[in-house]
Design a protein around this motif. Structure first.
Motif, PDB file in Angstrom:
ATOM      1  N   ILE A  62      35.837  31.240  33.449  1.00  0.00           N
ATOM      2  CA  ILE A  62      36.809  32.333  33.338  1.00  0.00           C
ATOM      3  C   ILE A  62      38.217  31.786  33.550  1.00  0.00           C
ATOM      4  CG2 ILE A  62      37.592  34.523  34.314  1.00  0.00           C
ATOM      5  CD1 ILE A  62      34.615  34.982  35.198  1.00  0.00           C
ATOM      6  N   ALA A  63      38.399  31.028  34.630  1.00  0.00           N
ATOM      7  CA  ALA A  63      39.719  30.482  34.962  1.00  0.00           C
ATOM      8  C   ALA A  63      40.242  29.587  33.848  1.00  0.00           C
ATOM      9  CB  ALA A  63      39.647  29.711  36.285  1.00  0.00           C
ATOM     10  N   ASP A  64      39.395  28.686  33.356  1.00  0.00           N
ATOM     11  CA  ASP A  64      39.830  27.741  32.326  1.00  0.00           C
ATOM     12  C   ASP A  64      40.153  28.427  31.008  1.00  0.00           C
ATOM     13  OD1 ASP A  64      39.507  25.740  34.175  1.00  0.00           O
ATOM     14  OD2 ASP A  64      37.590  25.026  33.374  1.00  0.00           O
ATOM     15  N   THR A  65      39.372  29.416  30.638  1.00  0.00           N
ATOM     16  CA  THR A  65      39.610  30.113  29.376  1.00  0.00           C
ATOM     17  C   THR A  65      40.872  30.960  29.431  1.00  0.00           C
ATOM     18  OG1 THR A  65      37.232  30.190  28.939  1.00  0.00           O
ATOM     19  CG2 THR A  65      38.620  31.708  27.685  1.00  0.00           C
ATOM     20  N   LEU A  66      41.115  31.594  30.565  1.00  0.00           N
ATOM     21  CA  LEU A  66      42.245  32.528  30.676  1.00  0.00           C
ATOM     22  C   LEU A  66      43.513  31.894  31.244  1.00  0.00           C
ATOM     23  CD1 LEU A  66      40.321  35.653  32.032  1.00  0.00           C
ATOM     24  CD2 LEU A  66      40.945  35.120  29.660  1.00  0.00           C
ATOM     25  N   GLY A  67      43.448  30.649  31.653  1.00  0.00           N
ATOM     26  CA  GLY A  67      44.626  30.004  32.228  1.00  0.00           C
ATOM     27  C   GLY A  67      44.974  30.543  33.604  1.00  0.00           C
ATOM     28  N   LEU A  68      43.959  30.906  34.363  1.00  0.00           N
ATOM     29  CA  LEU A  68      44.147  31.420  35.719  1.00  0.00           C
ATOM     30  C   LEU A  68      43.580  30.412  36.712  1.00  0.00           C
ATOM     31  CD1 LEU A  68      42.816  35.050  35.108  1.00  0.00           C
ATOM     32  CD2 LEU A  68      45.207  34.327  35.188  1.00  0.00           C
ATOM     33  N   ASN A  69      43.950  30.552  37.984  1.00  0.00           N
ATOM     34  CA  ASN A  69      43.292  29.725  38.981  1.00  0.00           C
ATOM     35  C   ASN A  69      42.076  30.472  39.518  1.00  0.00           C
ATOM     36  OD1 ASN A  69      44.040  31.245  41.405  1.00  0.00           O
ATOM     37  ND2 ASN A  69      46.101  30.448  41.093  1.00  0.00           N
ATOM     38  N   ARG A  70      41.172  29.734  40.158  1.00  0.00           N
ATOM     39  CA  ARG A  70      39.914  30.338  40.623  1.00  0.00           C
ATOM     40  C   ARG A  70      40.147  31.460  41.628  1.00  0.00           C
ATOM     41  NH1 ARG A  70      35.883  28.760  43.149  1.00  0.00           N
ATOM     42  NH2 ARG A  70      34.069  29.195  41.859  1.00  0.00           N
ATOM     43  N   ILE A  71      41.143  31.304  42.491  1.00  0.00           N
ATOM     44  CA  ILE A  71      41.418  32.336  43.499  1.00  0.00           C
ATOM     45  C   ILE A  71      41.812  33.643  42.812  1.00  0.00           C
ATOM     46  CG2 ILE A  71      42.996  33.007  45.369  1.00  0.00           C
ATOM     47  CD1 ILE A  71      43.009  30.002  46.165  1.00  0.00           C
ATOM     48  N   THR A  72      42.616  33.558  41.763  1.00  0.00           N
ATOM     49  CA  THR A  72      43.011  34.748  41.011  1.00  0.00           C
ATOM     50  C   THR A  72      41.786  35.392  40.367  1.00  0.00           C
ATOM     51  OG1 THR A  72      45.201  33.823  40.611  1.00  0.00           O
ATOM     52  CG2 THR A  72      44.488  35.594  39.145  1.00  0.00           C
ATOM     53  N   VAL A  73      40.897  34.582  39.827  1.00  0.00           N
ATOM     54  CA  VAL A  73      39.661  35.099  39.224  1.00  0.00           C
ATOM     55  C   VAL A  73      38.820  35.814  40.271  1.00  0.00           C
ATOM     56  CG1 VAL A  73      37.475  34.438  38.138  1.00  0.00           C
ATOM     57  CG2 VAL A  73      39.614  33.418  37.348  1.00  0.00           C
ATOM     58  N   VAL A  74      38.658  35.196  41.428  1.00  0.00           N
ATOM     59  CA  VAL A  74      37.864  35.803  42.505  1.00  0.00           C
ATOM     60  C   VAL A  74      38.483  37.136  42.939  1.00  0.00           C
ATOM     61  CG1 VAL A  74      37.128  35.509  44.918  1.00  0.00           C
ATOM     62  CG2 VAL A  74      36.880  33.625  43.283  1.00  0.00           C
ATOM     63  N   ARG A  75      39.804  37.169  43.077  1.00  0.00           N
ATOM     64  CA  ARG A  75      40.487  38.420  43.460  1.00  0.00           C
ATOM     65  C   ARG A  75      40.309  39.500  42.389  1.00  0.00           C
ATOM     66  NH1 ARG A  75      45.804  35.425  45.535  1.00  0.00           N
ATOM     67  NH2 ARG A  75      45.098  34.951  47.637  1.00  0.00           N
ATOM     68  N   ALA A  76      40.409  39.110  41.134  1.00  0.00           N
ATOM     69  CA  ALA A  76      40.253  40.066  40.040  1.00  0.00           C
ATOM     70  C   ALA A  76      38.837  40.633  40.024  1.00  0.00           C
ATOM     71  CB  ALA A  76      40.584  39.409  38.707  1.00  0.00           C
ATOM     72  N   ILE A  77      37.849  39.787  40.205  1.00  0.00           N
ATOM     73  CA  ILE A  77      36.457  40.250  40.233  1.00  0.00           C
ATOM     74  C   ILE A  77      36.238  41.191  41.414  1.00  0.00           C
ATOM     75  CG2 ILE A  77      34.074  39.493  40.632  1.00  0.00           C
ATOM     76  CD1 ILE A  77      34.830  36.987  38.902  1.00  0.00           C
ATOM     77  N   LYS A  78      36.826  40.862  42.560  1.00  0.00           N
ATOM     78  CA  LYS A  78      36.713  41.736  43.732  1.00  0.00           C
ATOM     79  C   LYS A  78      37.311  43.112  43.429  1.00  0.00           C
ATOM     80  CE  LYS A  78      37.965  42.156  48.577  1.00  0.00           C
ATOM     81  NZ  LYS A  78      38.796  41.684  49.667  1.00  0.00           N
ATOM     82  N   ALA A  79      38.485  43.134  42.795  1.00  0.00           N
ATOM     83  CA  ALA A  79      39.124  44.407  42.449  1.00  0.00           C
ATOM     84  C   ALA A  79      38.279  45.189  41.443  1.00  0.00           C
ATOM     85  CB  ALA A  79      40.528  44.164  41.895  1.00  0.00           C
ATOM     86  N   LEU A  80      37.728  44.517  40.459  1.00  0.00           N
ATOM     87  CA  LEU A  80      36.885  45.189  39.460  1.00  0.00           C
ATOM     88  C   LEU A  80      35.649  45.803  40.113  1.00  0.00           C
ATOM     89  CD1 LEU A  80      37.154  42.597  36.541  1.00  0.00           C
ATOM     90  CD2 LEU A  80      38.243  44.863  36.656  1.00  0.00           C
ATOM     91  N   LYS A  81      35.113  45.122  41.131  1.00  0.00           N
ATOM     92  CA  LYS A  81      33.983  45.677  41.891  1.00  0.00           C
ATOM     93  C   LYS A  81      34.438  46.907  42.682  1.00  0.00           C
ATOM     94  CE  LYS A  81      32.267  42.485  44.489  1.00  0.00           C
ATOM     95  NZ  LYS A  81      31.715  41.323  45.216  1.00  0.00           N
TER      96      LYS A  81
END
Length: 153
Positions: free
Chosen positions: A66-85
């Motif tokens: 996810i991070a590599d495809t979207l140009g995000l860092n892993r922490i941002t991905v983890v935060r986004a997934i937490k918010a989506l949950k």
């Protein structure tokens, strides 16, 4: 008919053969007003939809994918997934066959009142946005009046 577009692609205003991903309108029109629903959340949500496997019933990209495809860092991905949950848009579970998470989708709320009743913190953001937009419209109107007055003089 030369301009015929297959029904599956009729949602796009142009012919596109490389695939596309649909997203519920409520995500843009309702969920965007939640304080935790950031641009990164939107990107991750769309990517998870993009990676949804219909035969399995879930998406299963890794955080790194996810991070590599979207140009995000892993922490941002983890935060986004937490918010989506937290927004009850996805359910996250551990894969039974791999070491990564799997993502199940839940239907978004489609009525603003139901959304704001469930997530009252979204009301404040929507009201503040409305105030900002009204102020912006007033400022534009004042500049237009000033410009017209300058032209007259």
């Amino acid at each position: 008919m030369a301009d015929y577009m297959p029904k599956a692609q009729s949602v796009l205003p142009f012919k596109y053969d490389s695939g596309w991903t649909g997203i519920p309108n409520a995500i843009f029109e309702i969920y965007s007003f939640h304080p935790k629903f950031t641009a990164s959340c939107l990107k991750v949500y769309i990517f998870l939809l993009h990676r949804y496997n219909i035969s399995l019933g879930y998406a299963f990209p890794t955080h790194d994918q996810i991070a590599d495809t979207l140009g995000l860092n892993r922490i941002t991905v983890v935060r986004a997934i937490k918010a989506l949950k937290e927004l009850d848009l996805i359910v996250v579970d551990k894969s039974h066959t791999c070491d990564n998470d799997v993502y199940y989708f839940k239907s978004p709320l489609t009525e603003r009142n139901a959304f704001e009743q469930r997530f009252p913190e979204a009301i404040y953001k929507r009201i503040e946005h409305k105030k900002t937009r009204l102020k912006d419209a007033q400022t534009r109107h004042e500049r237009k009046v000033d410009f017209k007055n300058e032209i007259k003089n």
